[in-house]
Motif scaffolding. Structure first.
Motif, PDB file in Angstrom:
ATOM      1  N   TYR A  47     -32.087 -21.699  39.275  1.00  0.00           N
ATOM      2  CA  TYR A  47     -32.072 -20.738  40.375  1.00  0.00           C
ATOM      3  C   TYR A  47     -30.813 -20.930  41.215  1.00  0.00           C
ATOM      4  N   LEU A  48     -30.047 -19.853  41.334  1.00  0.00           N
ATOM      5  CA  LEU A  48     -28.871 -19.852  42.212  1.00  0.00           C
ATOM      6  C   LEU A  48     -29.210 -19.008  43.433  1.00  0.00           C
ATOM      7  N   PHE A  49     -29.171 -19.614  44.608  1.00  0.00           N
ATOM      8  CA  PHE A  49     -29.526 -18.914  45.839  1.00  0.00           C
ATOM      9  C   PHE A  49     -28.270 -18.509  46.594  1.00  0.00           C
ATOM     10  N   ILE A  50     -28.238 -17.251  47.011  1.00  0.00           N
ATOM     11  CA  ILE A  50     -27.258 -16.787  47.996  1.00  0.00           C
ATOM     12  C   ILE A  50     -28.034 -16.506  49.276  1.00  0.00           C
ATOM     13  N   VAL A  51     -27.744 -17.278  50.317  1.00  0.00           N
ATOM     14  CA  VAL A  51     -28.477 -17.179  51.583  1.00  0.00           C
ATOM     15  C   VAL A  51     -27.531 -16.676  52.666  1.00  0.00           C
ATOM     16  N   ASN A  52     -27.921 -15.588  53.306  1.00  0.00           N
ATOM     17  CA  ASN A  52     -27.164 -15.080  54.445  1.00  0.00           C
ATOM     18  C   ASN A  52     -27.839 -15.565  55.725  1.00  0.00           C
ATOM     19  N   PRO A  53     -27.354 -16.644  56.339  1.00  0.00           N
ATOM     20  CA  PRO A  53     -28.048 -17.221  57.501  1.00  0.00           C
ATOM     21  C   PRO A  53     -28.105 -16.288  58.702  1.00  0.00           C
ATOM     22  N   GLU A  54     -27.252 -15.256  58.729  1.00  0.00           N
ATOM     23  CA  GLU A  54     -27.245 -14.329  59.857  1.00  0.00           C
ATOM     24  C   GLU A  54     -28.237 -13.184  59.680  1.00  0.00           C
ATOM     25  N   ALA A  55     -28.800 -13.031  58.484  1.00  0.00           N
ATOM     26  CA  ALA A  55     -29.706 -11.908  58.230  1.00  0.00           C
ATOM     27  C   ALA A  55     -30.898 -11.956  59.175  1.00  0.00           C
ATOM     28  N   GLY A  56     -31.287 -10.789  59.659  1.00  0.00           N
ATOM     29  CA  GLY A  56     -32.402 -10.737  60.598  1.00  0.00           C
ATOM     30  C   GLY A  56     -32.134 -11.501  61.868  1.00  0.00           C
ATOM     31  N   SER A  57     -30.856 -11.513  62.289  1.00  0.00           N
ATOM     32  CA  SER A  57     -30.437 -12.262  63.481  1.00  0.00           C
ATOM     33  C   SER A  57     -30.873 -13.722  63.418  1.00  0.00           C
ATOM     34  N   GLY A  58     -30.632 -14.338  62.245  1.00  0.00           N
ATOM     35  CA  GLY A  58     -30.903 -15.756  62.080  1.00  0.00           C
ATOM     36  C   GLY A  58     -32.225 -16.078  61.414  1.00  0.00           C
ATOM     37  N   HIS A  59     -33.000 -15.057  61.035  1.00  0.00           N
ATOM     38  CA  HIS A  59     -34.304 -15.309  60.409  1.00  0.00           C
ATOM     39  C   HIS A  59     -34.156 -16.063  59.088  1.00  0.00           C
ATOM     40  N   ALA A  60     -33.168 -15.687  58.283  1.00  0.00           N
ATOM     41  CA  ALA A  60     -32.966 -16.353  56.990  1.00  0.00           C
ATOM     42  C   ALA A  60     -32.649 -17.839  57.179  1.00  0.00           C
ATOM     43  N   GLN A  61     -31.866 -18.147  58.187  1.00  0.00           N
ATOM     44  CA  GLN A  61     -31.521 -19.548  58.460  1.00  0.00           C
ATOM     45  C   GLN A  61     -32.762 -20.345  58.863  1.00  0.00           C
ATOM     46  N   GLN A  62     -33.651 -19.735  59.625  1.00  0.00           N
ATOM     47  CA  GLN A  62     -34.877 -20.410  60.041  1.00  0.00           C
ATOM     48  C   GLN A  62     -35.830 -20.624  58.864  1.00  0.00           C
ATOM     49  N   VAL A  63     -35.824 -19.696  57.925  1.00  0.00           N
ATOM     50  CA  VAL A  63     -36.758 -19.737  56.803  1.00  0.00           C
ATOM     51  C   VAL A  63     -36.312 -20.705  55.711  1.00  0.00           C
ATOM     52  N   TRP A  64     -34.999 -20.863  55.533  1.00  0.00           N
ATOM     53  CA  TRP A  64     -34.496 -21.629  54.396  1.00  0.00           C
ATOM     54  C   TRP A  64     -35.068 -23.049  54.297  1.00  0.00           C
TER      55      TRP A  64
END
Length: 312
Positions: A6-23
């Motif tokens: 699995y190769l993950f591309i994570v946009n930490p700014e998505a959803g005003s930081g929601h992706a960063q909180q979820v990772w």
């Protein structure tokens, strides 16, 4: 089933930081399951496009590319792969403000549930994705949700620039930012002339106001603009809404938000299903593809379909 990478591309700014909180939660679960994975974080706007092109050189038949972010993150990733000429199975974990693709593809809204579904689903699902060629700019790109010209594109443009967007997304009121922009855009957007050629038949609309070529029912964070649209029927859906009367347009838009889909029978609402669509405008108009703003120039654009495999 072969062991996946699995190769993950994570946009930490998505959803005003929601992706960063979820990772961290997703990472913890991946480690618990002892799955093979690597992660790449975007560092600036449109970085996912570049990452997808770079990762394209390392993809194998057992690679699953998982996008963690919003509709724009998925859009940029797929276009990076498209322009690299590479096909790979995609997983998508929605962490944006609109998440229309996830809604249209029945992907769980909960990020951990979406990840678990990706890792336990054995066979990929083939979905339609739109391909557009803008002749004036000589641009070819793909989209998963919709490409809009006119009113909805102006709303996207104003929402993306709104100072309140980041705060409203953080407190899960991102739809409020969209509604405020829609009210403002309504009074700024003018009706325009549109020529549409649909599977070889041409018609001109003198009072076009909202023009959306869509791949599934939703736009604008869950508004069901075309409830009949499907992501696996091999067709694109074109919606043209004319503004012949301010009151009639307002009533149509309100009806979109109500059960029953009565607006489908309104005289100023036009819907087409087609394999090939060509649109042109005589005036400069706002455009958007999957929530990403296009230059506001006269459009001369052609649409076709392609296919993409997803784990959903």
């Amino acid at each position: 089933m072969k062991k996946r990478n699995y190769l993950f591309i994570v946009n930490p700014e998505a959803g005003s930081g929601h992706a960063q909180q979820v990772w961290p939660q997703l990472r913890h679960w991946l480690n618990e399951q002892q799955l093979l994975y690597s992660v790449h974080f975007t560092q600036y706007p449109h970085h996912e496009y570049q990452l997808a092109q770079e990762l394209a050189h390392y993809l194998t038949s057992t690679t699953i590319l998982v996008v963690v972010g919003g509709d724009g993150t998925l859009h940029e990733t797929l276009n990076g792969l498209h322009h690299a000429g590479v096909q790979v199975t995609i997983g998508y974990i929605p962490c944006g403000s609109g998440n229309d693709f996830a809604r249209g593809a029945n992907i769980p809204a909960d990020p951990l549930a979406a990840l678990q579904k990706i890792t336990t689903t054995t066979d990929p699902t083939t979905l339609d994705i739109g391909v557009f060629y803008e002749k004036t700019r000589n641009i070819t790109a793909v989209f998963t949700n919709n490409l809009g010209i006119g009113f909805d594109a102006r709303v996207v443009h104003q929402t993306n620039r709104a100072p309140s967007k980041k705060f409203l997304n953080k407190v899960r009121l991102g739809i409020s930012s969209y509604v405020l922009s829609a009210i403002n855009a309504f009074f700024r957007q003018r009706a325009f002339q549109l020529t549409a050629t649909i599977d070889g038949k041409t018609q001109t609309y003198e009072r076009a106001f909202l023009v959306t070529t869509t791949n599934h029912p939703y736009f604008g964070g869950g508004v069901p603009i075309m409830p009949l649209a499907k992501m696996n029927d091999g067709k694109l859906d074109l919606v043209i809404i004319e503004k012949k009367s301010t009151l009639k347009f307002i009533w149509l838009f309100i009806t979109m938000l109500l059960p029953g889909h009565r607006y489908l029978s309104f005289r100023n609402f036009h819907h087409f299903q087609a394999n090939q669509i060509d649109l042109s405008t005589t005036s400069s108009e706002f455009g958007q593809a999957d929530g990403e703003v296009l230059n506001s120039d006269p459009f001369n654009i052609s649409f076709t379909l392609s296919k993409q495999q997803f784990l959903i």
